[in-house]
Design an enzyme around this catalytic site. Structure first.
Site, PDB file in Angstrom:
ATOM      1  CD  GLU A   1      -3.071  -1.010   2.030  1.00 51.14           C
ATOM      2  OE1 GLU A   1      -3.318  -0.329   2.945  1.00 51.14           O
ATOM      3  OE2 GLU A   1      -4.057  -1.944   1.882  1.00 51.14           O
TER       4      GLU A   1
ATOM      5  CD  GLU B   1      -3.350  -6.089   3.275  1.00 48.88           C
ATOM      6  OE1 GLU B   1      -4.310  -5.189   3.680  1.00 48.88           O
ATOM      7  OE2 GLU B   1      -2.256  -5.739   3.391  1.00 48.88           O
TER       8      GLU B   1
END
Ligand code: AHR
Length: 525
Positions: A195, A329
């Site tokens: 991220e 995820e």
């Protein structure tokens, strides 16, 4: 390991019972002679971050613990995970990965550091590289290591890879041997950051693309058996949603890849997408009503469109689908369990989560030509876990049972399914009533997964099967009294699979699905 029934080829009884008060049957058709993409076993991957009790207590208790363990890793958790045939585990994060300095987690003296993202606690570093590799070996999974590109350096990442993979007697390889592992480890999958548009350093797409090239070049795998066919897959940070900034992110990373030079490469990009209706006011994991059941499932089904959006961008630069999309995820993210540290992301897991898991796995299977890896968040004690522990106690969640029921789908071949099942409506939300996927495994068996989203109506199903002479079927189904039924340490078997009755006759399968259920059926020729 599908428990259960061996079904005789009859069917007449079922047809006879269909008269009168029985609900009308729903038609599904599959053509086993029309194989699609491989449903990669890596779609069933796990994610284990240093977060709350995901590692400490959930996996690692230390060799001196009274909890039965092997070299510090709890035996009950290992045994449960082995039954899932976990293909890979992503570690050490998450956001934690971009704070992680691998040297703190090797050798006899471990530095106590901070875990700045999760719960304001210290990180003992007693679970480091050697312990993670041991754990991966114990459960039979491939390690998926995320390197720190947020607060680390290319040299630090390069050293870690050399430490883990070098067979030549470099100083780092000798240090690895002195720490107890003479042989190099294979690292099949490497994540280049996490991220990076957010907790991983708030980078612009262009800045990340530069970092990606540098880390791809220097974080090299030296394992002698990974220089050719078995080479390491490098997964770049991809998008975290469908907003314009994420479309731009995918575009930038893909364009960089298209223009790549000989000196660097990647094999995939990631996608992160949690099922959350409102980040400010998260839904509860337990004690919810049908309205919230519908809202969560409606939200989770958006995974399909999100994948399609990013696939379209990837196709523009990579029509041959060389790069994979790793949904590394995903899962439901609810309000934390009352009384827990909110930074530990502890939540219960209900029958709704089992349905949610099946819907997502089915979406991944439908996109199997591009989506070739996925990692549910997270494996133990965090978010939508497989397992919950409380000191020496352990329970299997409804989501665990879905993953176990789906084991036969690992590396099977996708087969298109036509479903004509109508819808289920709650208030303003209308959802498909039945969700189904089919596949063929290496033994020639036909695999069917059927999810009845409707919480109150059973579904009588009639499957017509072309391209295969099915003779018998075995199956199991997962349901429970309520959509919010959960397993607890006192009542760990409230949500548990049970045998499913189904009949095969003259190219047709007939089965009745209970309301709010996930079923997997294996048909043998
Ligand atoms: O899974 C919890 C967190 O969610 C991860 O650390 C991060 O990558 C994501 O935002």
């Amino acid at each position: 390991m599908l428990r259960i029934i061996s079904i005789v080829t009859v069917g007449l009884l079922w047809a006879a019972g269909a008269a009168g008060a029985e609900p009308e049957s729903i038609s599904i058709s599959v053509d086993a002679a029309k194989p699609g993409a491989t449903i990669n076993r890596h779609l069933f991957g796990q994610f284990a971050e240093h977060l709350g009790s995901g590692i400490y207590e959930g996996v690692w208790v230390g060799a001196k613990s009274p909890i039965p363990n092997t070299r510090g890793i709890r035996n009950d958790v290992v045994a449960a995970l082995r039954a899932l045939h976990v293909p890979n585990v992503r570690w050490p994060g998450g956001c934690f990965a971009d704070n992680y300095h691998w040297r703190n987690g090797i050798g006899p003296r471990r530095a106590v550091t901070l875990n700045p993202d999760w719960g304001s606690v210290t990180e003992p570093n007693t679970f480091g590289t050697h312990e993670f590799m041991d754990f991966a070996e114990q459960i039979g999974a491939a390690p998926y290591i995320s390197v720190n590109i947020g607060s680390g350096t290319p040299q630090e990442a390069a050293d870690w890879l050399e430490y883990m993979t070098s067979a030549l007697p470099t100083t780092l390889a000798k240090e690895r041997a002195a720490n107890g592992h003479a042989a190099p480890w294979q690292i099949p999958i490497l994540g280049l950051g996490n991220e990076s548009w957010d907790c991983g350093g708030n980078m612009t797409p262009e800045y990340y693309a530069s970092q990606m090239k540098i880390y791809s070049r220097f974080a090299r795998n030296f394992h002698p058996q990974q220089q050719q066919a078995n080479h390491m897959l490098r997964i770049a940070v991809g998008p975290g949603g469908g907003e314009p900034r994420f479309l731009e992110w995918t575009d930038t990373v893909m364009k960089s890849w298209k223009d790549r030079k000989w000196s660097w490469d990647i094999e995939g990009i990631s996608l992160h997408n949690y099922t959350v209706v409102d980040w400010e006011h998260k839904h509860l994991a337990t004690g919810f009503d049908l309205k919230e059941y519908a809202e969560i499932l409606q939200t989770t089904l958006k995974m399909d469109g999100l994948i399609a959006q990013h696939e379209a961008i990837m196709d523009k630069y990579d029509p041959q689908k060389k790069l994979l999309l790793a949904v590394d995820e995903w899962g439901a993210w609810y309000a934390p369990s009352p009384g827990t540290n909110p930074g530990f992301l502890v939540q219960q897991n209900s029958l709704r989560d089992a349905v949610l898991a099946a819907l997502n796995l089915n979406i991944f299977a439908r996109h199997a030509d591009r989506v070739r890896m996925a990692n549910i968040a997270q494996m133990v004690n965090v978010l939508q876990g497989m397992i919950l522990t409380d000191k020496e106690k352990m329970l299997l969640t409804p989501t665990y049972h879905v993953f176990r029921m789906y084991v036969p789908f690992q590396d099977s071949t996708y087969i298109p399914v036509k479903v004509d099942a109508g819808t289920w409506t709650n208030g303003a939300i209308t959802l498909p009533r039945i969700d189904a996927i089919a596949a063929r495994d290496a033994r020639g068996r036909l695999l069917l997964s059927l999810t009845n989203v409707d919480p109150s109506r059973a579904a009588k199903i009639d499957v017509s099967i072309a391209g295969m002479a099915a003779k018998s079927a075995t199956g199991e189904t997962l349901t429970a009294p309520r959509v919010d039924s959960i397993n607890t340490f006192d009542a760990p078997k409230t949500v548990q699979p049970k045998p499913l009755n189904a009949t095969v006759n003259a190219g047709r399968l007939q089965v009745t699905l209970e309301p709010k259920s996930v079923s997997v059926i294996v048909l043998s020729p």
